[in-house]
Write a protein that holds these residues in place. Structure first.
Motif, PDB file in Angstrom:
ATOM      1  N   ASN A 117      -9.961   1.658  -5.054  1.00 56.52           N
ATOM      2  CA  ASN A 117     -10.527   2.395  -3.933  1.00 56.52           C
ATOM      3  C   ASN A 117      -9.479   3.298  -3.268  1.00 56.52           C
ATOM      4  O   ASN A 117      -9.752   4.454  -2.952  1.00 56.52           O
ATOM      5  CB  ASN A 117     -11.114   1.400  -2.918  1.00 56.52           C
ATOM      6  CG  ASN A 117     -11.696   2.109  -1.714  1.00 56.52           C
ATOM      7  OD1 ASN A 117     -11.075   2.158  -0.658  1.00 56.52           O
ATOM      8  ND2 ASN A 117     -12.868   2.704  -1.877  1.00 56.52           N
TER       9      ASN A 117
ATOM     10  N   ARG B 143       0.811  -1.195   0.000  1.00 53.43           N
ATOM     11  CA  ARG B 143       0.000   0.000   0.000  1.00 53.43           C
ATOM     12  C   ARG B 143       0.859   1.265   0.000  1.00 53.43           C
ATOM     13  O   ARG B 143       0.567   2.232  -0.690  1.00 53.43           O
ATOM     14  CB  ARG B 143      -0.900  -0.035   1.235  1.00 53.43           C
ATOM     15  CG  ARG B 143      -1.757   1.154   1.362  1.00 53.43           C
ATOM     16  CD  ARG B 143      -2.616   0.997   2.596  1.00 53.43           C
ATOM     17  NE  ARG B 143      -3.191   2.281   2.873  1.00 53.43           N
ATOM     18  CZ  ARG B 143      -4.430   2.465   3.306  1.00 53.43           C
ATOM     19  NH1 ARG B 143      -5.191   1.428   3.524  1.00 53.43           N
ATOM     20  NH2 ARG B 143      -4.873   3.658   3.514  1.00 53.43           N
TER      21      ARG B 143
ATOM     22  N   ALA C 129      -9.507  -3.011  -4.329  1.00 53.20           N
ATOM     23  CA  ALA C 129      -8.872  -2.314  -3.197  1.00 53.20           C
ATOM     24  C   ALA C 129      -7.905  -1.249  -3.703  1.00 53.20           C
ATOM     25  O   ALA C 129      -7.790  -0.169  -3.115  1.00 53.20           O
ATOM     26  CB  ALA C 129      -8.141  -3.327  -2.316  1.00 53.20           C
TER      27      ALA C 129
ATOM     28  N   THR D  79     -16.135   1.262  -6.628  1.00 53.50           N
ATOM     29  CA  THR D  79     -15.232   1.670  -5.544  1.00 53.50           C
ATOM     30  C   THR D  79     -15.571   3.062  -5.030  1.00 53.50           C
ATOM     31  O   THR D  79     -14.860   3.589  -4.171  1.00 53.50           O
ATOM     32  CB  THR D  79     -13.757   1.709  -5.998  1.00 53.50           C
ATOM     33  OG1 THR D  79     -13.609   2.785  -6.920  1.00 53.50           O
ATOM     34  CG2 THR D  79     -13.325   0.433  -6.624  1.00 53.50           C
TER      35      THR D  79
END
Ligand SMILES: *Cc1c(COP(=O)(O)O)cnc(C)c1O
Length: 308
Positions: free
Chosen positions: A70, A31, A67, A93
């Motif tokens: 998003n 991330r 993900a 998303t």
């Protein structure tokens, strides 16, 4: 910054040891890598007068995991999509449809309707036939479709031929010499609204100079359009910035790529749109896998065997 490093003989993603991740989840993406890759674009844009109000549209084809979409949507990004399925994913998303640009050479009637119903920012048009179809579909929907023409500037991106899209031999985009006439047609169509101009010359560019060459060509066209009374509101410079795959490669910084382009755009009043894909996600993940069985064969030598 590289978020994947070997510490004490164990490969880590950020601060996490990958064998532990494998035990619990399977294949990871970092991330922090995703965030810092997008942030590098946002910082350069925010730091330049010509980058104010710019929009970074992540090219969802690079990795359309929900993900990841998003995360980018929450950071304020828009999206570059190439199908109705990708449009559904980005909207799922929570992405703002006004930040979505629709690229691709083969948009179906259904996909055009989907884009119009959602109220996307722009259709990037690649051919005269596509423009006529979009005009018809928008008419049926009682709407005006915002468009850019994807112009092929005939510039060599000096990357792999399979990912070079900006030479005149490529199937992508409207030929440079045909663009003015097609803009005139677009401006005359009742259900089309000229919004911008678009180009995307290729992928995995490690030398940013072809981007400058392409922008010079596109700006010359913008001047011709202005002279013809056709107003362009945004300029979409596509994606294509490369990443480091091998130790001997040098990854250009976003600043070294973008600032020379923004310098040329200063004072023109054009909103900048970018469509990076690979650069945001390509170095943010790794495939984590496990050997399940060893299956020695008679003819095929096991890669794990030391015998030859
Ligand atoms: C693939 C693609 C991109 C993203 O390219 P990257 O090299 O991944 O940055 C952007 N725009 C269009 C139209 C594309 O086809």
């Amino acid at each position: 910054m590289n978020q994947f490093a070997v510490r004490n003989g164990v490969l880590h993603a950020e601060s996490v040891a990958l064998p532990e991740v494998a035990a619990r989840f399977g294949t990871p993406a970092s991330r922090a890598s995703l965030e810092s890759a997008l942030q590098e674009f946002l910082d350069v844009l925010n730091g330049h007068p010509a980058g104010q109000g710019a929009l970074v549209c992540y090219a969802a084809k690079a990795n359309s995991n929900l993900a990841i979409l998003n995360l980018f949507a929450r950071m304020g990004a828009g999206f570059d999509i190439v199908s109705g399925g990708e449009l559904q994913r980005v909207l799922a998303t929570g992405a703002d449809p006004r930040k979505v640009v629709f690229s691709g050479v083969g948009k179906t009637v259904a996909e055009m309707k989907q884009g119009l119903d959602a109220g996307i920012l722009c259709f990037n048009i690649e051919s005269p036939a596509e423009l006529e179809r979009l005009n018809e579909v928008a008419g049926q929907c009682g709407k005006r479709a915002p468009v850019s023409l994807r112009v092929n500037p005939d510039v060599d991106p000096k990357t792999h031929p399979y990912i070079s899209t900006g030479l005149k031999e490529a199937k992508f985009g409207v030929a440079y010499d045909d663009a003015l006439a097609l803009y005139r047609r677009a401006a005359a169509l009742p259900h089309i609204e000229v919004a911008g101009i678009d180009c995307h010359i290729g992928s995995q560019l490690l030398d940013p100079s072809p981007f400058v060459e392409a922008l010079d060509r596109i700006l010359a066209l913008v001047d011709q359009l202005t002279a013809a009374g056709i107003r362009i509101h945004h300029i979409d410079l596509g994606g294509g910035l490369g990443i480091k795959y091998q130790d001997d490669q040098v990854q250009p910084t976003v600043a070294s790529y973008l600032n020379p382009l923004l310098d040329k755009l200063a004072g023109r009043g054009l909103k900048v749109v970018l469509e990076p894909g690979r650069r945001l996600v390509g170095n943010a993940g790794l495939l984590l896998t496990r050997v399940e069985f060893l299956k020695p064969g008679r003819a095929k030598i096991s890669p794990l065997s030391t015998r030859r």
